[in-house]
Design a protein around this motif. Structure first.
Motif, PDB file in Angstrom:
ATOM      1  N   UNK A  29      35.745  -5.839 -40.557  1.00  0.00           N
ATOM      2  CA  UNK A  29      34.477  -5.275 -40.088  1.00  0.00           C
ATOM      3  C   UNK A  29      33.655  -6.334 -39.352  1.00  0.00           C
ATOM      4  N   UNK A  30      33.592  -7.531 -39.911  1.00  0.00           N
ATOM      5  CA  UNK A  30      32.857  -8.625 -39.254  1.00  0.00           C
ATOM      6  C   UNK A  30      33.488  -8.952 -37.912  1.00  0.00           C
ATOM      7  N   UNK A  31      34.829  -8.974 -37.873  1.00  0.00           N
ATOM      8  CA  UNK A  31      35.507  -9.260 -36.610  1.00  0.00           C
ATOM      9  C   UNK A  31      35.199  -8.188 -35.570  1.00  0.00           C
ATOM     10  N   UNK A  32      35.125  -6.931 -35.993  1.00  0.00           N
ATOM     11  CA  UNK A  32      34.771  -5.862 -35.057  1.00  0.00           C
ATOM     12  C   UNK A  32      33.349  -6.036 -34.536  1.00  0.00           C
ATOM     13  N   UNK A  33      32.418  -6.415 -35.402  1.00  0.00           N
ATOM     14  CA  UNK A  33      31.035  -6.613 -34.956  1.00  0.00           C
ATOM     15  C   UNK A  33      30.931  -7.787 -33.979  1.00  0.00           C
ATOM     16  N   UNK A  36      32.721  -6.741 -30.769  1.00  0.00           N
ATOM     17  CA  UNK A  36      31.927  -5.743 -30.061  1.00  0.00           C
ATOM     18  C   UNK A  36      30.720  -6.345 -29.375  1.00  0.00           C
ATOM     19  N   UNK A  37      30.042  -7.253 -30.066  1.00  0.00           N
ATOM     20  CA  UNK A  37      28.880  -7.908 -29.464  1.00  0.00           C
ATOM     21  C   UNK A  37      29.256  -8.749 -28.254  1.00  0.00           C
ATOM     22  N   UNK A  38      30.316  -9.530 -28.397  1.00  0.00           N
ATOM     23  CA  UNK A  38      30.757 -10.384 -27.281  1.00  0.00           C
ATOM     24  C   UNK A  38      31.196  -9.530 -26.098  1.00  0.00           C
ATOM     25  N   UNK A  81      31.572  -1.300 -27.198  1.00  0.00           N
ATOM     26  CA  UNK A  81      30.844  -0.188 -27.817  1.00  0.00           C
ATOM     27  C   UNK A  81      31.707   0.513 -28.867  1.00  0.00           C
ATOM     28  N   UNK A  82      32.983   0.698 -28.556  1.00  0.00           N
ATOM     29  CA  UNK A  82      33.893   1.325 -29.523  1.00  0.00           C
ATOM     30  C   UNK A  82      34.070   0.448 -30.760  1.00  0.00           C
ATOM     31  N   UNK A  83      34.178  -0.859 -30.570  1.00  0.00           N
ATOM     32  CA  UNK A  83      34.328  -1.773 -31.712  1.00  0.00           C
ATOM     33  C   UNK A  83      33.086  -1.743 -32.599  1.00  0.00           C
ATOM     34  N   UNK A  84      31.904  -1.703 -31.998  1.00  0.00           N
ATOM     35  CA  UNK A  84      30.670  -1.625 -32.790  1.00  0.00           C
ATOM     36  C   UNK A  84      30.579  -0.296 -33.540  1.00  0.00           C
ATOM     37  N   UNK A  85      30.967   0.783 -32.899  1.00  0.00           N
ATOM     38  CA  UNK A  85      30.906   2.096 -33.548  1.00  0.00           C
ATOM     39  C   UNK A  85      31.890   2.191 -34.710  1.00  0.00           C
ATOM     40  N   UNK A  86      33.102   1.690 -34.522  1.00  0.00           N
ATOM     41  CA  UNK A  86      34.096   1.731 -35.597  1.00  0.00           C
ATOM     42  C   UNK A  86      33.683   0.803 -36.736  1.00  0.00           C
ATOM     43  N   UNK A  87      33.173  -0.367 -36.404  1.00  0.00           N
ATOM     44  CA  UNK A  87      32.720  -1.293 -37.442  1.00  0.00           C
ATOM     45  C   UNK A  87      31.580  -0.727 -38.268  1.00  0.00           C
ATOM     46  N   UNK A  88      30.721   0.048 -37.656  1.00  0.00           N
ATOM     47  CA  UNK A  88      29.598   0.644 -38.383  1.00  0.00           C
ATOM     48  C   UNK A  88      30.068   1.731 -39.351  1.00  0.00           C
ATOM     49  N   UNK A  89      31.236   2.301 -39.135  1.00  0.00           N
ATOM     50  CA  UNK A  89      31.751   3.378 -39.993  1.00  0.00           C
ATOM     51  C   UNK A  89      32.660   2.891 -41.125  1.00  0.00           C
TER      52      UNK A  89
END
Length: 151
Positions: A29-33, A36-38, A81-89
């Motif tokens: 999850x941290x890696x996705x955030x 996603x941010x980068x 954007x997809x990585x941030x959305x998946x990480x949030x779920x």
């Protein structure tokens, strides 16, 4: 033996309590955030540079044709954007979230392979994030986390 998704204690009621998120799932999850941010920031910068026409010509990050510059900026923006959305779920999501994380990891690895094929200098970031994310998403702790029953 208790199933991996419950944590029962003799001092509590008979109702099972949800377990804490496993370490590999939290790391993914941290890696996705972070990814996603980068990706979102890089995508915004590339789209802005393409819009303003900054850096066109030889030796720049942007190709000489504007459509390619927009594509080069929109793809990381969508992937971020997809990585941030998946990480949030991750906390409440099911199997689809795990499959989404695996799909994002595969897309990141493909992007890194394409960058290597066209002789880019920074595909290492794709491997640093993509490969561990794919491995973490397929571990049995992650499978158990995403297959657990929800309240």
């Amino acid at each position: 033996m208790n199933p991996p998704y419950v944590n029962t204690s003799p001092a509590s009621s008979d109702a099972p309590k949800p377990m804490d998120m496993p370490r590999v799932v939290r790391t993914g999850r941290i890696m996705l955030f972070v990814l996603g941010g980068i990706q979102a920031v890089v995508g915004l910068l590339l789209v802005t540079a393409a819009t303003l026409g900054v850096g066109e010509g030889t030796g720049s990050l942007l190709p000489d044709y504007p459509e390619g510059a927009y594509v080069r900026g929109v793809l990381p923006l969508v992937l971020g954007s997809a990585a941030l959305a998946v990480g949030a779920r991750f906390r409440s999501g099911g199997r689809g979230v795990r499959i989404g994380a695996m799909a994002i990891a595969v897309l990141i690895l493909l992007r890194g392979a394409i960058e290597v094929a066209v002789d880019q200098t920074l595909p290492l970031g794709s491997l640093i994030f993509g490969l561990p994310l794919l491995i973490y998403s397929t571990k049995k702790e992650a499978v158990a986390w995403f297959a657990r029953p929800r309240a």
